[in-house]
Design a protein around this motif. Structure first.
Motif, PDB file in Angstrom:
ATOM      1  N   GLU A   1       7.453  -1.536   7.526  1.00 18.64           N
ATOM      2  CA  GLU A   1       6.633  -0.821   8.506  1.00 18.64           C
ATOM      3  C   GLU A   1       5.528  -0.054   7.788  1.00 18.64           C
ATOM      4  OE1 GLU A   1       9.450   0.155  12.318  1.00 18.64           O
ATOM      5  OE2 GLU A   1       9.455   1.609  10.685  1.00 18.64           O
ATOM      6  N   GLY A   2       4.682   0.559   8.584  1.00 23.09           N
ATOM      7  CA  GLY A   2       3.650   1.429   8.042  1.00 23.09           C
ATOM      8  C   GLY A   2       4.179   2.828   7.848  1.00 23.09           C
ATOM      9  N   THR A   3       3.279   3.814   7.902  1.00 21.20           N
ATOM     10  CA  THR A   3       3.678   5.202   7.660  1.00 21.20           C
ATOM     11  C   THR A   3       4.642   5.711   8.706  1.00 21.20           C
ATOM     12  OG1 THR A   3       1.534   5.617   6.626  1.00 21.20           O
ATOM     13  CG2 THR A   3       2.823   7.539   7.266  1.00 21.20           C
ATOM     14  N   THR A   4       4.457   5.314   9.962  1.00 20.06           N
ATOM     15  CA  THR A   4       5.293   5.813  11.039  1.00 20.06           C
ATOM     16  C   THR A   4       6.106   4.691  11.660  1.00 20.06           C
ATOM     17  OG1 THR A   4       3.473   5.514  12.612  1.00 20.06           O
ATOM     18  CG2 THR A   4       3.694   7.689  11.578  1.00 20.06           C
ATOM     19  N   ASN A   5       7.117   5.073  12.395  1.00 19.40           N
ATOM     20  CA  ASN A   5       8.013   4.123  13.038  1.00 19.40           C
ATOM     21  C   ASN A   5       7.245   3.193  13.975  1.00 19.40           C
ATOM     22  OD1 ASN A   5      10.411   2.966  14.030  1.00 19.40           O
ATOM     23  ND2 ASN A   5      10.417   4.392  15.757  1.00 19.40           N
TER      24      ASN A   5
ATOM     25  N   GLY B   1      22.664  -1.131  12.222  1.00 19.68           N
ATOM     26  CA  GLY B   1      21.743  -0.443  13.106  1.00 19.68           C
ATOM     27  C   GLY B   1      21.517   1.022  12.805  1.00 19.68           C
ATOM     28  N   ARG B   2      22.210   1.575  11.808  1.00 22.11           N
ATOM     29  CA  ARG B   2      21.998   2.979  11.427  1.00 22.11           C
ATOM     30  C   ARG B   2      21.169   3.013  10.150  1.00 22.11           C
ATOM     31  NH1 ARG B   2      25.665   6.731   8.616  1.00 22.11           N
ATOM     32  NH2 ARG B   2      27.336   5.205   8.910  1.00 22.11           N
ATOM     33  N   GLU B   3      20.010   3.677  10.209  1.00 24.96           N
ATOM     34  CA  GLU B   3      19.125   3.710   9.042  1.00 24.96           C
ATOM     35  C   GLU B   3      19.782   4.474   7.905  1.00 24.96           C
ATOM     36  OE1 GLU B   3      14.466   4.536   7.800  1.00 24.96           O
ATOM     37  OE2 GLU B   3      15.186   5.169   9.774  1.00 24.96           O
ATOM     38  N   ARG B   4      19.737   3.881   6.708  1.00 21.33           N
ATOM     39  CA  ARG B   4      20.396   4.455   5.540  1.00 21.33           C
ATOM     40  C   ARG B   4      19.442   4.843   4.430  1.00 21.33           C
ATOM     41  NH1 ARG B   4      25.661   4.151   4.779  1.00 21.33           N
ATOM     42  NH2 ARG B   4      26.893   3.475   6.544  1.00 21.33           N
ATOM     43  N   SER B   5      18.324   4.143   4.309  1.00 21.22           N
ATOM     44  CA  SER B   5      17.432   4.403   3.189  1.00 21.22           C
ATOM     45  C   SER B   5      16.006   4.031   3.565  1.00 21.22           C
ATOM     46  CB  SER B   5      17.860   3.604   1.957  1.00 21.22           C
ATOM     47  OG  SER B   5      16.997   3.837   0.859  1.00 21.22           O
ATOM     48  N   VAL B   6      15.066   4.697   2.925  1.00 19.64           N
ATOM     49  CA  VAL B   6      13.655   4.363   3.070  1.00 19.64           C
ATOM     50  C   VAL B   6      13.060   4.244   1.676  1.00 19.64           C
ATOM     51  CG1 VAL B   6      13.001   6.798   3.290  1.00 19.64           C
ATOM     52  CG2 VAL B   6      11.454   5.020   4.118  1.00 19.64           C
ATOM     53  N   LEU B   7      12.283   3.203   1.457  1.00 20.82           N
ATOM     54  CA  LEU B   7      11.679   2.927   0.163  1.00 20.82           C
ATOM     55  C   LEU B   7      10.171   2.865   0.327  1.00 20.82           C
ATOM     56  CD1 LEU B   7      13.982  -0.128  -0.657  1.00 20.82           C
ATOM     57  CD2 LEU B   7      14.436   2.251  -1.258  1.00 20.82           C
ATOM     58  N   SER B   8       9.457   3.148  -0.740  1.00 18.13           N
ATOM     59  CA  SER B   8       8.005   3.017  -0.722  1.00 18.13           C
ATOM     60  C   SER B   8       7.547   2.435  -2.046  1.00 18.13           C
ATOM     61  CB  SER B   8       7.333   4.371  -0.483  1.00 18.13           C
ATOM     62  OG  SER B   8       7.582   5.243  -1.563  1.00 18.13           O
ATOM     63  N   PRO B   9       6.395   1.780  -2.058  1.00 17.50           N
ATOM     64  CA  PRO B   9       5.904   1.195  -3.314  1.00 17.50           C
ATOM     65  C   PRO B   9       5.836   2.243  -4.422  1.00 17.50           C
ATOM     66  CG  PRO B   9       4.603   0.422  -1.475  1.00 17.50           C
ATOM     67  CD  PRO B   9       5.500   1.494  -0.923  1.00 17.50           C
ATOM     68  N   PRO B  10       6.351   1.961  -5.604  1.00 19.03           N
ATOM     69  CA  PRO B  10       6.397   2.942  -6.697  1.00 19.03           C
ATOM     70  C   PRO B  10       5.041   3.130  -7.368  1.00 19.03           C
ATOM     71  CG  PRO B  10       7.271   0.853  -7.426  1.00 19.03           C
ATOM     72  CD  PRO B  10       6.979   0.688  -5.965  1.00 19.03           C
TER      73      PRO B  10
ATOM     74  N   ALA C   1       0.836  -1.200   0.000  1.00 14.18           N
ATOM     75  CA  ALA C   1       0.000   0.000   0.000  1.00 14.18           C
ATOM     76  C   ALA C   1       0.872   1.252   0.000  1.00 14.18           C
ATOM     77  CB  ALA C   1      -0.905  -0.018   1.239  1.00 14.18           C
ATOM     78  N   PRO C   2       0.322   2.393  -0.446  1.00 22.07           N
ATOM     79  CA  PRO C   2       1.098   3.643  -0.435  1.00 22.07           C
ATOM     80  C   PRO C   2       1.578   4.037   0.955  1.00 22.07           C
ATOM     81  CG  PRO C   2      -0.854   3.872  -1.803  1.00 22.07           C
ATOM     82  CD  PRO C   2      -0.997   2.572  -1.081  1.00 22.07           C
ATOM     83  N   THR C   3       0.928   3.510   1.978  1.00 21.39           N
ATOM     84  CA  THR C   3       1.319   3.841   3.348  1.00 21.39           C
ATOM     85  C   THR C   3       2.477   2.994   3.857  1.00 21.39           C
ATOM     86  OG1 THR C   3      -0.374   2.314   4.164  1.00 21.39           O
ATOM     87  CG2 THR C   3      -0.986   4.632   3.968  1.00 21.39           C
ATOM     88  N   ASP C   4       2.868   1.982   3.095  1.00 25.08           N
ATOM     89  CA  ASP C   4       3.944   1.098   3.530  1.00 25.08           C
ATOM     90  C   ASP C   4       5.308   1.751   3.288  1.00 25.08           C
ATOM     91  OD1 ASP C   4       2.271  -0.982   4.344  1.00 25.08           O
ATOM     92  OD2 ASP C   4       2.186  -1.831   2.325  1.00 25.08           O
ATOM     93  N   THR C   5       6.223   1.487   4.192  1.00 22.73           N
ATOM     94  CA  THR C   5       7.593   1.949   4.026  1.00 22.73           C
ATOM     95  C   THR C   5       8.543   0.797   4.341  1.00 22.73           C
ATOM     96  OG1 THR C   5       7.632   2.785   6.306  1.00 22.73           O
ATOM     97  CG2 THR C   5       7.137   4.369   4.551  1.00 22.73           C
ATOM     98  N   PHE C   6       9.643   0.743   3.603  1.00 25.87           N
ATOM     99  CA  PHE C   6      10.662  -0.279   3.816  1.00 25.87           C
ATOM    100  C   PHE C   6      11.968   0.438   4.138  1.00 25.87           C
ATOM    101  CE2 PHE C   6       7.395  -1.995   1.150  1.00 25.87           C
ATOM    102  CZ  PHE C   6       7.226  -3.305   1.607  1.00 25.87           C
ATOM    103  N   HIS C   7      12.576   0.032   5.223  1.00 31.53           N
ATOM    104  CA  HIS C   7      13.758   0.728   5.723  1.00 31.53           C
ATOM    105  C   HIS C   7      14.979  -0.178   5.645  1.00 31.53           C
ATOM    106  CE1 HIS C   7      11.031   3.750   7.631  1.00 31.53           C
ATOM    107  NE2 HIS C   7      10.230   2.696   7.679  1.00 31.53           N
ATOM    108  N   LEU C   8      16.098   0.404   5.224  1.00 30.81           N
ATOM    109  CA  LEU C   8      17.363  -0.319   5.153  1.00 30.81           C
ATOM    110  C   LEU C   8      18.334   0.237   6.185  1.00 30.81           C
ATOM    111  CD1 LEU C   8      17.848  -0.688   1.298  1.00 30.81           C
ATOM    112  CD2 LEU C   8      17.632  -2.554   2.933  1.00 30.81           C
ATOM    113  N   PHE C   9      18.927  -0.651   6.957  1.00 31.27           N
ATOM    114  CA  PHE C   9      19.905  -0.294   7.971  1.00 31.27           C
ATOM    115  C   PHE C   9      21.226  -0.989   7.657  1.00 31.27           C
ATOM    116  CE2 PHE C   9      15.814   0.129   9.948  1.00 31.27           C
ATOM    117  CZ  PHE C   9      15.919   1.093  10.944  1.00 31.27           C
ATOM    118  N   ILE C  10      22.314  -0.336   8.013  1.00 29.88           N
ATOM    119  CA  ILE C  10      23.615  -1.001   8.059  1.00 29.88           C
ATOM    120  C   ILE C  10      24.148  -0.842   9.474  1.00 29.88           C
ATOM    121  CG2 ILE C  10      26.014  -0.998   7.266  1.00 29.88           C
ATOM    122  CD1 ILE C  10      25.128  -0.215   4.540  1.00 29.88           C
TER     123      ILE C  10
END
Length: 551
Positions: free
Chosen positions: A471-475, A434-443, A423-432
């Motif tokens: 995750e969803g929209t928020t942490n 333990g430090r967050e590096r990127s956030v992705l969302s459905p295109p 869903a547009p509200t979904d977010t995918f987070h990448l960590f290295i």
């Protein structure tokens, strides 16, 4: 009576002469010790709370600096309405020129931000009325507000946006405070790209829409990362005094954009990204680096009477002045978004005077480079033995997938393929680690999928953990039932002689050694002075004794 009166006189005169050099040494040591202790107290800089107070999801390695933020991405964007910046809604921008500005390090604003955020459930942004310079009382957004007004007046149909990351760029004024915000530039570049992607309608590019990113200082790193993270690169990228001097490396504050910029297709063509770079204090020219020969470097000359911070911020006001003076033909007016023919621009320009009547006069150095003169840069790309199915994560609260990989001193960045759905509200987070590096969302909207790369030249060689979180929209909010993310074809690009920022421990060690060296030098000078004084005293005594004997 004579001997008894002469004895105390001789004692009073001779004793200080004998012990005076030692008193100097003792006083010098005391002073040096005090200076060393006070100097070391300045080094006790820690990661500011906004960068460390929100923990990463369960299953992600623990880190001192997590870069996690609980606020929705769209709250970081504000649209200029002629007076201030207002909220931006999803898919609300359908066409036209879109200019996105972003600020840099907010040194000294940490307590101001924390006080404002403590009274708000929404993200406190740089344009929040509470965000004012604690010394002058002026709004922290003032320079960018003036720039926004000038840009809007120059191109009334354009959309002027501001991206705020003051929650992760505000610090105290400690000597090493810049290190933490610099390590938050990458994630905020991806956040900017994702938020912008969500604000653009699916018809934006088809309607002829174009994006212009502007970043100041650390914001130049944020803007460059965003330029790489957008599936369709921006038409223009403008950099204001990106910190690139070698001295900045000691404090962990060098952007090193010469590495990232080579990933962009920089040029003067209609399908390329035009990059102009303004240098006023700590910036450097990029056109001389391999692959960056099409960058336009502008050497500005701030008033010599300006303080360092004013010289660093000078390009913001200068660009605003250029926008307000179309006849100048520089700054905004050589932008392809306003119809300028950038193919005729030289790669180097110099400002010769900061006087009000002369500040927009730039002198070209050399001529425009041929369109095909930009040398390509190739890097060794090595595949990582990732699982056949890749790194996968599906809907579940705090769903985490971890993968271990190894880097060496030549590791530049990590590239990968991604399949993100939900869903547009979904977010995918990448960590290295333990430090967050990127956030992705459905295109689903805007320019499409976010760029798939993470830098590696800001971490030490060794074993590291890559984490993918849904995750969803928020942490901490659960993703939708349709959320699914997959990362495959992980590869490490390498280059030799990579120069890295010093970490705080390395900087502290360097400063302590520097203090020790200064102490040794000062003690040596003091010792030589003592010997010299002792030698002079002996010479004077001998001369007096000889005179008495002769008499």
């Amino acid at each position: 009576m004579t001997p008894s009166s002469a004895t105390p006189f001789r004692t009073a005169a001779v004793t200080p002469r004998l012990h005076h050099p030692f008193a100097i040494v003792a006083a010098g040591l005391t002073l040096l010790l005090a200076l060393a202790l006070s100097g070391c107290s300045v080094l006790n800089a820690s990661v500011p709370p906004p960068l460390s107070m929100f923990p990463a999801p369960n299953g992600v390695p623990v880190a001192e600096q997590t870069n996690v933020s609980p606020y929705p991405l769209m709250q970081r964007l504000g649209k200029w309405n002629g007076t201030t910046f207002t909220p931006v809604t999803s898919q609300s921008i359908t066409a036209g020129n879109v200019v996105v500005m972003t600020h840099g390090w907010a040194a000294g604003l940490l307590s101001t931000y924390e006080a404002a955020q403590a009274t708000s459930t929404d993200l406190v942004t740089m344009w929040n009325p509470a965000m004012a310079d604690p010394k002058t009382g002026q709004p922290s957004i003032m320079l960018f507000a003036n720039l926004a007004a000038s840009l809007q007046a120059a191109d009334p149909s354009s959309t002027i946006l501001m991206y705020s990351w003051v929650d992760q760029s505000s610090t105290d004024t400690s000597a090493l405070a810049a290190y933490a915000p610099e390590r938050a530039t990458e994630i905020n570049g991806h956040r900017l790209a994702t938020a912008l992607d969500q604000s653009l309608a699916s018809s934006f590019l088809g309607n002829g829409g174009a994006v212009h990113l502007i970043g100041h200082s650390f914001g130049a790193n944020v803007a460059t990362t965003a330029a790489l993270a957008l599936a369709s690169p921006p038409r223009q990228l403008t950099l204001f005094d990106s910190p690139e001097v070698e001295l900045a490396r000691i404090g962990g504050a060098k952007n090193d954009l010469r590495y990232k910029l080579t990933r962009l297709d920089i040029g003067r063509g209609s399908n390329q990204t035009f990059v102009d770079n303004y240098i006023s204090l700590v910036g450097e020219a990029y056109a001389g680096f391999p692959g960056l020969g099409q960058v336009v470097d502008v050497h500005l000359l701030p008033p010599s009477s300006d303080a360092g911070v004013d010289k660093h911020q000078y390009p913001i006001g200068w660009y605003a002045d250029s926008a307000a003076n179309k006849s100048s033909g520089v700054g905004l007016w050589w932008s392809p978004l306003v119809g300028s023919n950038v193919t005729k621009l030289a790669t180097t320009w110099n400002q010769t005077s900061s006087a009000d009547t002369q500040e927009l006069v730039l002198v070209a150095q050399g001529s425009a480079p041929p369109p095909d003169s930009n040398t390509s840069v190739s890097y060794l790309s090595t595949a990582i033995d990732d699982p056949p199915s890749g790194l996968q994560v599906e809907t579940a609260p705090n769903a985490v997938a971890n993968f271990t990989f190894t880097t060496d001193k030549d590791s530049l960045w990590l590239t990968f393929d991604q399949v993100i759905s939900g869903a547009p509200t979904d977010t995918f987070h990448l960590f290295i680690d333990g430090r967050e590096r990127s956030v992705l969302s459905p295109p689903a909207e805007g320019t499409g999928a976010d760029g798939s790369f993470l830098i590696l030249y800001d971490i030490n060689s060794g074993e590291h953990t890559l984490s993918l979180v849904a995750e969803g929209t928020t942490n901490g909010a659960p993703a939708s039932t349709s959320a699914k993310g997959q990362i495959t074809n992980l590869r490490i690009s390498s280059a030799t002689d990579i120069q890295r920022n010093l970490e705080p421990t390395q900087t502290k060690r360097l400063i302590i050694w520097g203090i020790a060296l200064i102490n040794v030098l000062l003690l040596t000078v003091i010792a030589l002075l003592v010997v010299f004084v002792w030698w002079v005293i002996r010479r004077v005594r001998r001369a007096r004794n000889k005179t008495r004997i002769d008499d």
